[in-house]
Write a protein that holds these residues in place. Structure first.
Motif, mmCIF file in Angstrom:
data_model
loop_
_atom_site.group_PDB
_atom_site.id
_atom_site.type_symbol
_atom_site.label_atom_id
_atom_site.label_comp_id
_atom_site.label_asym_id
_atom_site.label_seq_id
_atom_site.Cartn_x
_atom_site.Cartn_y
_atom_site.Cartn_z
ATOM 1 N N ALA A 6 1.073 -1.171 -0.153
ATOM 2 C CA ALA A 6 -0.151 -0.367 -0.168
ATOM 3 C C ALA A 6 1.219 0.880 0.044
ATOM 4 C CB ALA A 6 -0.772 0.091 0.953
ATOM 5 N N HIS A 7 0.610 2.329 -1.086
ATOM 6 C CA HIS A 7 1.215 3.143 -0.831
ATOM 7 C C HIS A 7 0.216 4.896 0.097
ATOM 8 C CE1 HIS A 7 5.039 1.844 -1.669
ATOM 9 N NE2 HIS A 7 4.576 0.795 -2.949
ATOM 10 N N ASN A 8 0.976 5.646 0.044
ATOM 11 C CA ASN A 8 -0.370 7.134 0.076
ATOM 12 C C ASN A 8 -1.732 6.948 0.578
ATOM 13 O OD1 ASN A 8 2.524 8.535 0.389
ATOM 14 N ND2 ASN A 8 2.772 8.276 -2.155
ATOM 15 N N ILE A 9 -1.791 5.680 1.123
ATOM 16 C CA ILE A 9 -3.479 5.337 1.156
ATOM 17 C C ILE A 9 -4.026 6.688 1.744
ATOM 18 C CG2 ILE A 9 -5.187 3.873 2.753
ATOM 19 C CD1 ILE A 9 -4.073 2.578 0.446
ATOM 20 N N VAL A 18 -9.436 9.993 7.945
ATOM 21 C CA VAL A 18 -9.689 8.768 8.551
ATOM 22 C C VAL A 18 -7.723 8.116 8.800
ATOM 23 C CG1 VAL A 18 -10.329 6.612 10.248
ATOM 24 C CG2 VAL A 18 -11.254 8.814 9.018
ATOM 25 N N LEU A 19 -7.076 8.451 7.701
ATOM 26 C CA LEU A 19 -5.906 7.790 6.806
ATOM 27 C C LEU A 19 -5.850 8.615 6.135
ATOM 28 C CD1 LEU A 19 -7.226 4.195 6.539
ATOM 29 C CD2 LEU A 19 -5.459 4.990 8.193
ATOM 30 N N ALA A 55 -10.426 2.915 -0.637
ATOM 31 C CA ALA A 55 -9.510 4.624 0.083
ATOM 32 C C ALA A 55 -9.756 5.691 -1.260
ATOM 33 C CB ALA A 55 -7.977 3.900 0.217
ATOM 34 N N ASN A 56 -9.511 6.594 -0.805
ATOM 35 C CA ASN A 56 -10.133 7.691 -1.406
ATOM 36 C C ASN A 56 -8.563 8.206 -2.207
ATOM 37 O OD1 ASN A 56 -11.626 8.846 1.370
ATOM 38 N ND2 ASN A 56 -12.460 9.742 0.032
ATOM 39 N N GLU A 57 -7.101 8.243 -1.431
ATOM 40 C CA GLU A 57 -6.128 7.942 -2.913
ATOM 41 C C GLU A 57 -5.061 6.810 -2.128
ATOM 42 O OE1 GLU A 57 -4.524 11.835 -2.141
ATOM 43 O OE2 GLU A 57 -6.661 12.713 -2.632
#
Lengths: 361, 231
Positions: A6-9, A18-19, A55-57
């Motif tokens: 996972a990267h830059n979640i 939240v994250l 995730a959003n990004e």
């Protein structure tokens, strides 16, 4: 092989972030514990990694497959994983039907389901409740039903979201044993979130500390405990002493810092000029007399300022220019006859004095 | 009879009417049950899938739709009666169906009356399945359809409770059946309209007998309801 990458979640709910900037990679067959205070985003991260919500990004590869680009494969990928939640969740049907759910979703043959469900219930000691309604069971039993329900699907990655937070020590031990065995024998990759540091230490090969929506540090639990990267992590892992100091010299391979006129040796290379010393209470030894032979680099007299019992330990605050809190076993405190005003000697290894750069605020 | 208290005598006579299975009492009771059960059946047939659609699909104005449904729970039955009367009467668009003053018309009207209630209660029954349960279903590898089926199955008792409430509202109301049915003896007279009529005619014993039956039905519905809600 890396099974999760996972990267830059980044994840937001409405205006609440939240994250953010979550980077994580998990190797196949690894047990990773995510520890962190409540509200630090552990549960949300697990749900995102289990592809329960997007995730959003950020980028997320699971089993080497880019899940952002390939939304069509989420169901297939999700069926290779399993998740156990903090709150025991059972459905209003029999224990058997509860455990069979995941297999039925996967359209497994009937006799296969029957065999696996019975085996799984046997393993968690609930065979006699097979026909009972799951909602009638106790919390601990319901959580074991939930665990069986996940295990019958043979997940390659198992997510556990604070699975033992509400359970008694025996049920906790049972669940920990099953998870450890699963990892050892089936090679299942396990991600467990917990706010129980000891559980993280017991189970995990590696620990990630989540603070305020991001993974602040990952590493072996020993490293997290002894060498926290910043003040928030140090606080969370329970370092009793976080003391502002200033680097004044390098001497004999050690860093010399000064705190309120007292010079202390540290084995950490200086991270900045203005630092904070992080010292765990159990690393500080107290003596009635000046020890004749002492390998610790720091040795100085002090006065006991307060003695506070926290069974089976005693917190002892000592005054020595800078104030320190030592963690002493109750037995040793008795032997030393520690009491307020007592003159003692403090010894402290340079290795036990960890330095972090000082941050304002 | 002449000197006694009319209420007490009415009670005694009412019980005699029930025990003796008075043909008029039996006929009215059966018609009442027939009309309201049929209406509940059709309303459920329409409202349950619609309620599920509202719950499972995200669309603009979803919140407004749910609020509107909840407002319609309290819609006065005489208003629904008036509206349906106008629609079904000779001058209305559905006059050709000749449903006015027939049990069929009453069924249609009660169906319309309780559809919002059943839809709204279906939505809230499904919303009663909490977030963690939905996460669990997803995590167990359910497809979209399997998720929908599991949630409906899980909410089955709450949905059934909603259907029972709808039936309770239908059988207990006077407004629509009076206006649309017309309270015609032997044709559209039901428990509630018969009680209203006989009471105004000082025919207390029949009113009381029918009242006892209506209460018994309501009690039965409530017992069934509490059985469902306990599950």
């Amino acid at each position: 092989m890396t099974i999760i990458e996972a990267h830059n979640i980044r994840k937001v709910y409405g205006s609440l972030e939240v994250l953010h900037d979550v980077d994580l990679s998990v190797g196949e067959g690894e047990i990773l514990a995510l520890i962190g205070p409540s509200g630090s985003g552990k549960s949300t991260l697990l749900r995102i990694l289990d592809l329960i919500e997007p995730a959003n990004e950020g980028e997320l590869l699971v089993f080497g497959i880019d899940t952002v680009a390939d939304r069509g494969r989420w169901l297939d990928l999700r069926r290779r994983m399993g998740m156990l939640f903090q709150r025991p969740i059972v459905f209003n049907s029999s224990v058997y039907d509860n455990v069979a759910m995941g297999l039925r979703y996967r359209r497994a043959p009937g006799d296969d389901i029957d065999r696996k469900v019975k085996e799984a219930l046997e393993a968690v000691g609930l065979s006699r409740y097979i026909k009972s309604r799951a909602t009638d069971l106790s919390g601990g039993e319901q959580q074991r039903v939930a665990l069986s329900r996940v295990l019958v699907t043979d997940p390659e990655i198992l997510f556990l979201d604070e699975p033992t937070a509400n359970l008694d020590p025996t049920s906790t031990a049972t669940i920990e044993a099953i998870v450890a065995q699963l990892n050892r024998e089936a090679g299942t990759t396990v991600l467990i979130s917990t706010h129980d540091l000891a559980q993280g230490q017991r189970l995990a090969h590696r620990v990630g500390v989540m603070i305020e929506g991001t993974i602040a540090q990952t590493g072996p639990s020993r490293e997290i405990f002894r060498e926290p990267k910043d003040r928030r992590i140090a606080r969370f892992v329970g370092a009793e002493n976080i003391i502002p100091a200033r680097v004044i010299a390098r001497r004999e391979g050690f860093t010399v810092v000064e705190a309120k006129g007292k010079e202390i040796f540290s084995a950490t290379p200086p991270p900045a000029d203005e630092v904070e010393m992080v010292i765990r209470g159990e690393d500080i030894s107290l003596h009635r007399r000046k020890p004749g032979y002492e390998e610790a680099e720091n040795l100085f007299p002090a006065t006991v300022a307060a003695v506070e019992p926290t069974a089976p330990f005693v917190n002892v605050a000592v005054h020595c220019g800078c104030d320190l809190t030592a963690l002493v076993t109750a037995r040793r405190a008795e032997t030393l006859d520690l009491r307020e005003g007592l003159e003692v000697w403090v010894s402290l290894q340079a290795k036990a004095v960890h330095l972090i750069p000082r941050r304002e605020g | 009879m002449v000197n006694g208290n009319p209420i007490i005598e009415g009670f005694i006579e009412a019980i005699e009417l029930i025990i003796a299975l008075d043909p008029q009492v039996v006929e009215i009771t059966i018609r009442s049950l027939y009309v309201s059960l049929t209406a509940t059946f059709f309303a459920a047939l329409i409202a349950l899938p619609l309620g599920a659609l509202i719950y499972f699909y995200e669309f603009r104005g979803k919140h407004a739709v749910v609020s509107t449904l909840q407002t319609l729970y309290a819609l006065p039955t005489v208003i629904v009666g008036l509206l349906m009367f106008l629609l079904l009467s000779n001058i209305g668009p559905f006059g050709f169906l000749r449903l006015l003053y027939t049990p069929g018309g009453m069924i249609v009207t009660q169906t319309v009356l309780i559809i919002p209630l059943l839809m709204g209660l279906t939505v809230s029954a499904l919303s009663g399945i909490d977030r963690d349960k939905r996460y669990t279903i997803t995590a167990l590898g359910a497809s979209r359809l399997q998720t929908v089926m599991t949630i409906i199955a899980e909410a089955r008792f709450a949905v059934m409770a909603g259907v029972l409430l709808g039936f309770g509202r239908a059988i207990a109301e006077v407004g629509t059946v009076m206006i649309v049915g017309g309270n015609i003896r032997g044709a559209t007279r039901v428990l509630t309209t018969a009680i209203a009529l006989n009471t105004s005619m000082a025919n207390y014993s029949l009113s009381i007998a029918l009242g006892i039956i209506l209460l018994a039905v309501a009690l039965g519905v409530n017992i069934a309801l509490s059985l469902f809600q306990r599950r």
